[in-house]
Write an enzyme that holds these catalytic residues in place. Structure first.
Site, PDB file in Angstrom:
ATOM      1  CG  ASP A   1       0.088  10.703   3.971  1.00  0.00           C
ATOM      2  OD1 ASP A   1       1.001  11.292   4.748  1.00  0.00           O
ATOM      3  OD2 ASP A   1      -0.190   9.778   4.417  1.00  0.00           O
TER       4      ASP A   1
ATOM      5  CG  ASP B   1       1.652   2.780  -1.364  1.00  0.00           C
ATOM      6  OD1 ASP B   1       2.514   3.105  -0.925  1.00  0.00           O
ATOM      7  OD2 ASP B   1       0.747   1.597  -1.360  1.00  0.00           O
ATOM      8  CB  VAL B   2       6.093   6.726  -1.292  1.00  0.00           C
ATOM      9  CG1 VAL B   2       5.507   8.317  -0.929  1.00  0.00           C
ATOM     10  CG2 VAL B   2       6.165   5.774  -0.046  1.00  0.00           C
TER      11      VAL B   2
ATOM     12  CE1 TYR C   1      12.267   4.310  10.430  1.00  0.00           C
ATOM     13  CE2 TYR C   1      14.463   5.024  11.714  1.00  0.00           C
ATOM     14  CZ  TYR C   1      13.383   5.408  11.162  1.00  0.00           C
ATOM     15  OH  TYR C   1      13.051   6.736  11.064  1.00  0.00           O
TER      16      TYR C   1
ATOM     17  CE  LYS D   1      13.731   6.481   7.654  1.00  0.00           C
ATOM     18  NZ  LYS D   1      13.058   7.061   6.767  1.00  0.00           N
TER      19      LYS D   1
ATOM     20  CB  THR E   1       9.320  12.716  24.094  1.00  0.00           C
ATOM     21  OG1 THR E   1       8.415  13.013  25.177  1.00  0.00           O
ATOM     22  CG2 THR E   1       8.518  12.447  22.784  1.00  0.00           C
TER      23      THR E   1
HETATM   24  N1  LIG Z   1       9.695  10.502  14.614  1.00  0.00           N
HETATM   25  C1  LIG Z   1      10.764  10.217  14.557  1.00  0.00           C
HETATM   26  O1  LIG Z   1      11.619   9.800  15.849  1.00  0.00           O
HETATM   27  C2  LIG Z   1      11.823  10.066  13.561  1.00  0.00           C
HETATM   28  C3  LIG Z   1      13.175  10.128  13.782  1.00  0.00           C
HETATM   29  C4  LIG Z   1      13.893  10.033  12.523  1.00  0.00           C
HETATM   30  C5  LIG Z   1      13.275  10.003  11.279  1.00  0.00           C
HETATM   31  N2  LIG Z   1      11.963   9.696  11.076  1.00  0.00           N
HETATM   32  C6  LIG Z   1      11.732   9.898   9.862  1.00  0.00           C
HETATM   33  O2  LIG Z   1      10.679  10.873   9.322  1.00  0.00           O
HETATM   34  C7  LIG Z   1       9.875  10.792   8.515  1.00  0.00           C
HETATM   35  C8  LIG Z   1       8.400  11.275   9.149  1.00  0.00           C
HETATM   36  O3  LIG Z   1       8.107  10.716  10.061  1.00  0.00           O
HETATM   37  P1  LIG Z   1       7.098  11.067  11.177  1.00  0.00           P
HETATM   38  O4  LIG Z   1       7.803  11.113  12.643  1.00  0.00           O
HETATM   39  O5  LIG Z   1       6.616  12.337  10.605  1.00  0.00           O
HETATM   40  O6  LIG Z   1       6.067   9.935  11.234  1.00  0.00           O
HETATM   41  P2  LIG Z   1       4.437  10.103  11.133  1.00  0.00           P
HETATM   42  O7  LIG Z   1       3.861   8.562  11.329  1.00  0.00           O
HETATM   43  O8  LIG Z   1       3.814  11.091  11.834  1.00  0.00           O
HETATM   44  O9  LIG Z   1       4.175  10.587   9.567  1.00  0.00           O
HETATM   45  C9  LIG Z   1       4.503   9.514   8.411  1.00  0.00           C
HETATM   46  C10 LIG Z   1       3.676   9.836   7.433  1.00  0.00           C
HETATM   47  O10 LIG Z   1       3.778   8.985   6.127  1.00  0.00           O
HETATM   48  C11 LIG Z   1       2.587   8.398   5.729  1.00  0.00           C
HETATM   49  N3  LIG Z   1       2.841   7.283   4.873  1.00  0.00           N
HETATM   50  C12 LIG Z   1       3.014   5.959   5.508  1.00  0.00           C
HETATM   51  N4  LIG Z   1       3.301   5.147   4.730  1.00  0.00           N
HETATM   52  C13 LIG Z   1       3.161   5.706   3.420  1.00  0.00           C
HETATM   53  C14 LIG Z   1       2.981   5.205   2.186  1.00  0.00           C
HETATM   54  N5  LIG Z   1       3.223   3.977   1.684  1.00  0.00           N
HETATM   55  N6  LIG Z   1       2.792   6.103   0.980  1.00  0.00           N
HETATM   56  C15 LIG Z   1       2.385   7.458   1.556  1.00  0.00           C
HETATM   57  N7  LIG Z   1       2.488   7.904   2.638  1.00  0.00           N
HETATM   58  C16 LIG Z   1       2.872   6.951   3.744  1.00  0.00           C
HETATM   59  C17 LIG Z   1       1.637   8.378   7.203  1.00  0.00           C
HETATM   60  O11 LIG Z   1       0.204   8.252   6.448  1.00  0.00           O
HETATM   61  C18 LIG Z   1       2.245   9.520   7.775  1.00  0.00           C
HETATM   62  O12 LIG Z   1       1.116  10.488   7.340  1.00  0.00           O
HETATM   63  C19 LIG Z   1       9.743   9.186   8.103  1.00  0.00           C
HETATM   64  O13 LIG Z   1      10.464   8.871   7.246  1.00  0.00           O
HETATM   65  C20 LIG Z   1      10.660   8.891   9.596  1.00  0.00           C
HETATM   66  O14 LIG Z   1      11.371   7.679   9.319  1.00  0.00           O
HETATM   67  C21 LIG Z   1      11.334   9.805  12.151  1.00  0.00           C
END
Ligand SMILES: NC(=O)c1ccc[n+]([C@@H]2O[C@H](COP(=O)([O-])OP(=O)(O)OC[C@H]3O[C@@H](n4cnc5c(N)ncnc54)[C@H](O)[C@@H]3O)[C@@H](O)[C@H]2O)c1
Length: 260
Positions: free
Chosen positions: A36, A59-60, A152, A156, A207
């Protein structure tokens, strides 16, 4: 033990779905690299898991960090089998009010970050003698286009088709690697906090409102999505590659019924 003796790299492991996936993969017998941008958060997840996990700062969107991370993993653990590209960010905005900084950030993290995870993850799995899968986190927004999240959806949607290209490449090369994308509905994680703040409501109220849009009547929990990631990464999904797995409580199954 679906992932016994597998070595898995999970991005976004400090929070939400990534954190839940790290815990679940370790519970299924994998050694887990918790990656992360949030160094402290990654360490916290790894500490909570114990011996089966170690944290790395990544950093991805930075290719040099991917090269360093993959080299470090092979040096420390000898092999890599699974990459779960879960790190992501969400920013709102219709096409008329898409902010360029938001657009660039989402493309960098969600799309470029996933591409780099596929590129360097695949190379590392193949050269280290691993066998497994790359699992990419998309969204229902990677298949359909709600008006208020244009950037977004674009990021995606790119993940959805990138996944299919990677799956085709692996199959054509005969690599022992599958590639799948996961498409959740709303997930109850920290990602929803700024959305609730922007609307001036609590996450619980947010939610609750979202749940009304999901035919099954609730939003997803992080574990609902982690379950799909673990399945996709495991040998139970041995004949599945290029697939887009919905975790959406039937949200995209059809239009709402017109019969009242
Ligand atoms: N929460 C939702 O409603 C939802 C719905 C559909 C898809 N998603 C997808 O699921 C995945 C996880 O989301 P989540 O809800 O757990 O979000 P979250 O914000 O809880 O976690 C995201 C994590 O990604 C990390 N991150 C951000 N930028 C980064 C970078 N450049 N390099 C490395 N790490 C980085 C953050 O530090 C965090 O720990 C994401 O890809 C999100 O788009 C989420």
């Amino acid at each position: 033990m679906l992932l016994k003796r597998k070595i898995a790299l999970v991005t976004g492991g400090a929070s939400g779905v990534g954190r839940a996936t790290c815990h679940m993969m370790a519970g299924e017998g994998a050694g887990v690299i918790v990656a992360d941008l949030d160094e402290g958060g990654a360490a916290k997840t790894a500490n909570a898991i114990g011996e089966a996990a170690f944290p790395i700062t990544l950093d991805v969107s930075d290719e040099r960090m991917w090269v360093q991370a993959c080299a470090h993993i092979v040096e420390a653990l000898g092999r890599l089998d699974i990459v779960a590209n879960i790190a992501g960010i969400g920013r709102g905005g219709s096409i008329e009010d898409t902010d360029m900084d938001d657009w660039n950030a989402m493309i960098a993290v969600n799309l470029t970050g996933t591409m780099l995870g596929c590129k360097h993850g695949l190379k590392t799995i193949v050269t280290s003698g691993g066998r497994g899968a790359i699992v990419n986190m998309s969204s229902i927004g990677g298949l359909v286009g709600p008006s208020d999240i244009a950037g977004y959806c674009a990021s995606k949607g790119g993940v959805t088709t990138l996944t299919k290209s990677v799956a085709m490449h692996c199959a054509e090369k005969g690599y022992p690697v599958r590639c799948l994308s996961i498409h959740p509905t709303y997930v109850d994680t920290e990602m929803l906090d700024p959305v609730a703040d922007a609307g001036g409501i609590s996450r619980t109220d947010l939610t609750a409102g979202m749940a009304k849009l999901v035919p099954m009547g609730r939003v997803a929990a992080a574990d609902d999505v982690a379950n799909a990631v673990v399945f996709a990464a495991s040998d139970r999904a041995a004949m599945m590659s290029g697939s887009a797995l919905l975790v959406d409580g039937a949200q995209l199954a059809g239009p709402p019924s017109a019969h009242f």
